[in-house]
Design an enzyme around this catalytic site. Structure first.
Site, PDB file in Angstrom:
ATOM      1  N   MET A   1      14.015  39.288 -14.153  1.00 17.01           N
ATOM      2  CA  MET A   1      14.258  38.176 -15.044  1.00 17.01           C
ATOM      3  C   MET A   1      15.601  38.391 -15.731  1.00 17.01           C
ATOM      4  O   MET A   1      15.776  39.339 -16.480  1.00 17.01           O
ATOM      5  CB  MET A   1      13.136  38.097 -16.075  1.00 17.01           C
ATOM      6  CG  MET A   1      13.472  37.290 -17.282  1.00 17.01           C
ATOM      7  SD  MET A   1      12.178  37.107 -18.519  1.00 17.01           S
ATOM      8  CE  MET A   1      11.698  38.748 -18.889  1.00 17.01           C
ATOM      9  N   PRO A   2      16.585  37.533 -15.495  1.00 18.23           N
ATOM     10  CA  PRO A   2      17.865  37.650 -16.185  1.00 18.23           C
ATOM     11  C   PRO A   2      17.708  37.407 -17.687  1.00 18.23           C
ATOM     12  O   PRO A   2      16.943  36.548 -18.123  1.00 18.23           O
ATOM     13  CB  PRO A   2      18.718  36.552 -15.551  1.00 18.23           C
ATOM     14  CG  PRO A   2      18.102  36.307 -14.224  1.00 18.23           C
ATOM     15  CD  PRO A   2      16.632  36.515 -14.432  1.00 18.23           C
ATOM     16  N   TYR A   3      18.431  38.201 -18.448  1.00 21.77           N
ATOM     17  CA  TYR A   3      18.432  38.114 -19.907  1.00 21.77           C
ATOM     18  C   TYR A   3      19.883  38.091 -20.361  1.00 21.77           C
ATOM     19  O   TYR A   3      20.653  38.993 -20.023  1.00 21.77           O
ATOM     20  CB  TYR A   3      17.710  39.335 -20.487  1.00 21.77           C
ATOM     21  CG  TYR A   3      17.710  39.401 -21.992  1.00 21.77           C
ATOM     22  CD1 TYR A   3      16.636  38.912 -22.719  1.00 21.77           C
ATOM     23  CD2 TYR A   3      18.768  39.967 -22.687  1.00 21.77           C
ATOM     24  CE1 TYR A   3      16.626  38.984 -24.107  1.00 21.77           C
ATOM     25  CE2 TYR A   3      18.769  40.040 -24.065  1.00 21.77           C
ATOM     26  CZ  TYR A   3      17.694  39.551 -24.766  1.00 21.77           C
ATOM     27  OH  TYR A   3      17.681  39.620 -26.135  1.00 21.77           O
ATOM     28  N   ARG A  37      18.894  31.926  -8.323  1.00 24.15           N
ATOM     29  CA  ARG A  37      17.527  32.220  -8.771  1.00 24.15           C
ATOM     30  C   ARG A  37      16.963  31.048  -9.560  1.00 24.15           C
ATOM     31  O   ARG A  37      17.696  30.218 -10.101  1.00 24.15           O
ATOM     32  CB  ARG A  37      17.527  33.456  -9.672  1.00 24.15           C
ATOM     33  CG  ARG A  37      18.007  34.698  -8.948  1.00 24.15           C
ATOM     34  CD  ARG A  37      18.110  35.828  -9.897  1.00 24.15           C
ATOM     35  NE  ARG A  37      16.935  36.685  -9.762  1.00 24.15           N
ATOM     36  CZ  ARG A  37      16.800  37.828 -10.397  1.00 24.15           C
ATOM     37  NH1 ARG A  37      17.737  38.247 -11.223  1.00 24.15           N
ATOM     38  NH2 ARG A  37      15.732  38.554 -10.229  1.00 24.15           N
ATOM     39  N   VAL A  43      16.219  34.090 -19.617  1.00 21.42           N
ATOM     40  CA  VAL A  43      16.182  34.124 -21.078  1.00 21.42           C
ATOM     41  C   VAL A  43      17.604  34.118 -21.625  1.00 21.42           C
ATOM     42  O   VAL A  43      18.452  34.901 -21.187  1.00 21.42           O
ATOM     43  CB  VAL A  43      15.447  35.391 -21.579  1.00 21.42           C
ATOM     44  CG1 VAL A  43      15.497  35.475 -23.098  1.00 21.42           C
ATOM     45  CG2 VAL A  43      14.020  35.414 -21.076  1.00 21.42           C
TER      46      VAL A  43
END
Length: 72
Positions: A1-3, A37, A43
């Site tokens: 999950m990219p943050y 993606r 986030v």
């Protein structure tokens, strides 16, 4: 999950709620496109930093802006 964590100076009423929403949406869309993606779990956090809480060249941004204003 990219943050993604974005830090923006908190001054004179900016950034507005609308500006922050545009930043969140734009960054989300850009990363989804670049990374290929889904954006469903991406986030984005925006931290608003007081100008007294960071500095450049050994002085706070508040002091730097006051000095620049006196030069004008």
């Amino acid at each position: 999950m990219p943050y993604v964590n974005i830090k923006i100076t908190k001054e004179n009423g900016t950034p507005t709620t609308e500006q922050k929403q545009r930043i969140i949406k734009g960054v989300t869309n850009l990363l989804g496109e670049v990374l290929g993606r889904s954006t469903d779990s991406l986030v984005v956090v925006i931290d608003e930093v007081e100008c007294d809480n960071y500095g450049v060249g050994g002085i706070s941004i508040t002091q730097k802006r006051k000095a620049n204003a006196n030069l004008s």
